[in-house]
Design a protein around this motif. Structure first.
Motif, PDB file in Angstrom:
ATOM      1  N   ALA A  33      55.232  58.431  59.688  1.00 11.57           N
ATOM      2  CA  ALA A  33      54.562  59.265  58.678  1.00 11.57           C
ATOM      3  C   ALA A  33      53.671  58.418  57.777  1.00 11.57           C
ATOM      4  O   ALA A  33      52.592  58.865  57.368  1.00 11.57           O
ATOM      5  CB  ALA A  33      55.606  60.018  57.852  1.00 11.57           C
ATOM      6  N   LEU A  34      54.112  57.207  57.449  1.00 17.10           N
ATOM      7  CA  LEU A  34      53.273  56.314  56.649  1.00 17.10           C
ATOM      8  C   LEU A  34      51.978  56.009  57.389  1.00 17.10           C
ATOM      9  O   LEU A  34      50.880  56.058  56.803  1.00 17.10           O
ATOM     10  CB  LEU A  34      54.020  55.011  56.350  1.00 17.10           C
ATOM     11  N   GLU A  35      52.087  55.661  58.657  1.00 16.94           N
ATOM     12  CA  GLU A  35      50.895  55.365  59.454  1.00 16.94           C
ATOM     13  C   GLU A  35      49.953  56.562  59.491  1.00 16.94           C
ATOM     14  O   GLU A  35      48.725  56.413  59.374  1.00 16.94           O
ATOM     15  CB  GLU A  35      51.299  54.966  60.867  1.00 16.94           C
ATOM     16  N   ALA A  36      50.517  57.765  59.630  1.00 16.16           N
ATOM     17  CA  ALA A  36      49.692  58.979  59.673  1.00 16.16           C
ATOM     18  C   ALA A  36      48.967  59.204  58.354  1.00 16.16           C
ATOM     19  O   ALA A  36      47.879  59.779  58.328  1.00 16.16           O
ATOM     20  CB  ALA A  36      50.565  60.187  60.014  1.00 16.16           C
ATOM     21  N   ASP A  37      49.562  58.727  57.252  1.00 19.10           N
ATOM     22  CA  ASP A  37      48.943  58.861  55.927  1.00 19.10           C
ATOM     23  C   ASP A  37      48.027  57.687  55.597  1.00 19.10           C
ATOM     24  O   ASP A  37      47.527  57.588  54.475  1.00 19.10           O
ATOM     25  CB  ASP A  37      50.028  58.967  54.850  1.00 19.10           C
ATOM     26  N   GLY A  38      47.848  56.780  56.548  1.00 17.51           N
ATOM     27  CA  GLY A  38      46.971  55.633  56.324  1.00 17.51           C
ATOM     28  C   GLY A  38      47.587  54.551  55.465  1.00 17.51           C
ATOM     29  O   GLY A  38      46.873  53.752  54.854  1.00 17.51           O
ATOM     30  N   ILE A  39      48.915  54.489  55.411  1.00 17.42           N
ATOM     31  CA  ILE A  39      49.632  53.495  54.618  1.00 17.42           C
ATOM     32  C   ILE A  39      50.248  52.467  55.545  1.00 17.42           C
ATOM     33  O   ILE A  39      50.867  52.818  56.559  1.00 17.42           O
ATOM     34  CB  ILE A  39      50.733  54.163  53.765  1.00 17.42           C
ATOM     35  N   ASP A  40      50.070  51.197  55.236  1.00 14.84           N
ATOM     36  CA  ASP A  40      50.631  50.119  56.035  1.00 14.84           C
ATOM     37  C   ASP A  40      52.159  50.195  55.992  1.00 14.84           C
ATOM     38  O   ASP A  40      52.758  50.031  54.924  1.00 14.84           O
ATOM     39  CB  ASP A  40      50.156  48.775  55.490  1.00 14.84           C
ATOM     40  N   PRO A  41      52.823  50.435  57.115  1.00 14.92           N
ATOM     41  CA  PRO A  41      54.286  50.538  57.086  1.00 14.92           C
ATOM     42  C   PRO A  41      54.974  49.232  56.707  1.00 14.92           C
ATOM     43  O   PRO A  41      56.165  49.242  56.375  1.00 14.92           O
ATOM     44  CB  PRO A  41      54.639  50.967  58.518  1.00 14.92           C
ATOM     45  N   ALA A  42      54.240  48.114  56.721  1.00 18.89           N
ATOM     46  CA  ALA A  42      54.830  46.841  56.296  1.00 18.89           C
ATOM     47  C   ALA A  42      55.195  46.850  54.810  1.00 18.89           C
ATOM     48  O   ALA A  42      55.972  46.000  54.363  1.00 18.89           O
ATOM     49  CB  ALA A  42      53.868  45.688  56.594  1.00 18.89           C
ATOM     50  N   ARG A  43      54.652  47.807  54.054  1.00 19.33           N
ATOM     51  CA  ARG A  43      55.017  47.921  52.635  1.00 19.33           C
ATOM     52  C   ARG A  43      56.444  48.416  52.446  1.00 19.33           C
ATOM     53  O   ARG A  43      57.019  48.272  51.367  1.00 19.33           O
ATOM     54  CB  ARG A  43      54.055  48.876  51.917  1.00 19.33           C
ATOM     55  N   LEU A  44      57.005  49.024  53.481  1.00 17.56           N
ATOM     56  CA  LEU A  44      58.331  49.616  53.378  1.00 17.56           C
ATOM     57  C   LEU A  44      59.376  48.628  53.899  1.00 17.56           C
ATOM     58  O   LEU A  44      59.360  48.257  55.067  1.00 17.56           O
ATOM     59  CB  LEU A  44      58.387  50.905  54.192  1.00 17.56           C
ATOM     60  N   PRO A  45      60.299  48.183  53.036  1.00 17.28           N
ATOM     61  CA  PRO A  45      61.321  47.239  53.495  1.00 17.28           C
ATOM     62  C   PRO A  45      62.217  47.862  54.559  1.00 17.28           C
ATOM     63  O   PRO A  45      62.310  49.094  54.675  1.00 17.28           O
ATOM     64  CB  PRO A  45      62.122  46.939  52.217  1.00 17.28           C
ATOM     65  N   PRO A  46      62.888  47.049  55.347  1.00 19.07           N
ATOM     66  CA  PRO A  46      63.793  47.591  56.372  1.00 19.07           C
ATOM     67  C   PRO A  46      64.910  48.414  55.737  1.00 19.07           C
ATOM     68  O   PRO A  46      65.402  48.093  54.658  1.00 19.07           O
ATOM     69  CB  PRO A  46      64.350  46.338  57.059  1.00 19.07           C
ATOM     70  N   GLY A  47      65.260  49.504  56.422  1.00 19.30           N
ATOM     71  CA  GLY A  47      66.341  50.352  55.944  1.00 19.30           C
ATOM     72  C   GLY A  47      65.973  51.254  54.787  1.00 19.30           C
ATOM     73  O   GLY A  47      66.840  51.900  54.202  1.00 19.30           O
ATOM     74  N   GLN A  48      64.674  51.342  54.446  1.00 20.69           N
ATOM     75  CA  GLN A  48      64.204  52.173  53.336  1.00 20.69           C
ATOM     76  C   GLN A  48      63.399  53.358  53.863  1.00 20.69           C
ATOM     77  O   GLN A  48      62.844  53.302  54.957  1.00 20.69           O
ATOM     78  CB  GLN A  48      63.313  51.361  52.395  1.00 20.69           C
ATOM     79  N   TYR A  49      63.323  54.424  53.050  1.00 20.25           N
ATOM     80  CA  TYR A  49      62.441  55.537  53.354  1.00 20.25           C
ATOM     81  C   TYR A  49      61.582  55.830  52.122  1.00 20.25           C
ATOM     82  O   TYR A  49      61.994  55.612  50.993  1.00 20.25           O
ATOM     83  CB  TYR A  49      63.231  56.795  53.748  1.00 20.25           C
ATOM     84  N   ARG A  50      60.369  56.300  52.370  1.00 18.18           N
ATOM     85  CA  ARG A  50      59.466  56.619  51.257  1.00 18.18           C
ATOM     86  C   ARG A  50      59.786  57.996  50.703  1.00 18.18           C
ATOM     87  O   ARG A  50      60.061  58.942  51.445  1.00 18.18           O
ATOM     88  CB  ARG A  50      58.021  56.601  51.726  1.00 18.18           C
ATOM     89  N   THR A  51      59.731  58.106  49.374  1.00 19.87           N
ATOM     90  CA  THR A  51      59.827  59.398  48.718  1.00 19.87           C
ATOM     91  C   THR A  51      58.781  59.455  47.606  1.00 19.87           C
ATOM     92  O   THR A  51      58.435  58.429  47.019  1.00 19.87           O
ATOM     93  CB  THR A  51      61.233  59.640  48.130  1.00 19.87           C
TER      94      THR A  51
END
Length: 201
Positions: A10-28
């Motif tokens: 979903a991050l990639e689809a929104d144009g956000i680098d998924p590397a910003r999200l640490p392992p084991g985390q989800y964006r809210t």
């Protein structure tokens, strides 16, 4: 595909680098409320930020004295040990380094304990608080910090899990050795780097 993989897609689809999200985390986009003890009432006229310990002089800064040290703006991501991450949160505050400079660090200073009501504390190496992105925060997203998120004044140490940023901060104790804080004494990691998944010892 698991929950965390879907979140990264979903991050990639929104144009956000998924590397910003640490392992084991989800964006809210929400901001969950988590803390120990009831929300205190903070009277800014009486509030003081105490800095003491391995310093040249103990200081107690009022709200106006704190802000007079010079505020900066910072937009950063937040990562909670309970696995949520909130991106691009806009803060304003005083660098903790400027606060510690006001007290003068002793040559033997190596660690810190940040203090808050309800006997809450958290420990960190001094170097983490001296980073330019570590703040005594005075506003968020263009307005006052809500009380249940630590307002009117809290610390922000955004490169670590959010329990290392102290709500309703009352003091910073500078130490010559590491001393566990509230959650660290109960099994949480001493440092709390999200990208290394330093959740628990």
């Amino acid at each position: 595909m698991g929950f965390f993989d879907r979140n990264r897609r979903a991050l990639e689809a929104d144009g956000i680098d998924p590397a910003r999200l640490p392992p084991g985390q989800y964006r809210t986009e929400r901001w969950p409320v988590l803390h120990e003890g009831p929300v205190p009432t903070v009277d800014l006229d009486a509030w003081r930020l105490r800095v003491w310990g391995a310093v040249e002089r103990e200081v107690r800064l009022s709200w106006d004295e704190l802000r007079a040290l010079g505020e900066v703006e910072l937009t950063t991501d937040l990562h909670c040990v309970t696995k949520w991450s909130r991106f691009d949160t806009a803060w304003r505050g005083v660098p903790i380094a400027a606060v510690l400079d006001r007290a003068g660090l002793a040559p033997t200073a190596t660690h810190t304990l940040q203090h808050a009501p309800h006997a809450y504390s958290t420990n960190l190496p001094l170097a983490d608080l001296l980073r330019p992105t570590s703040l005594v925060a005075t506003s968020v997203d263009g307005g006052p910090i809500p009380a249940d998120h630590g307002g009117p004044v809290r610390t922000l140490v955004p490169h670590l899990y959010l329990w290392k940023s102290v709500k309703w901060v009352t003091g910073i104790q500078v130490l010559e050795r590491d001393v566990p804080g509230y959650w660290e004494a109960r099994g949480y990691h001493d440092r709390g780097d999200p990208f290394a998944e330093e959740r628990y010892r």
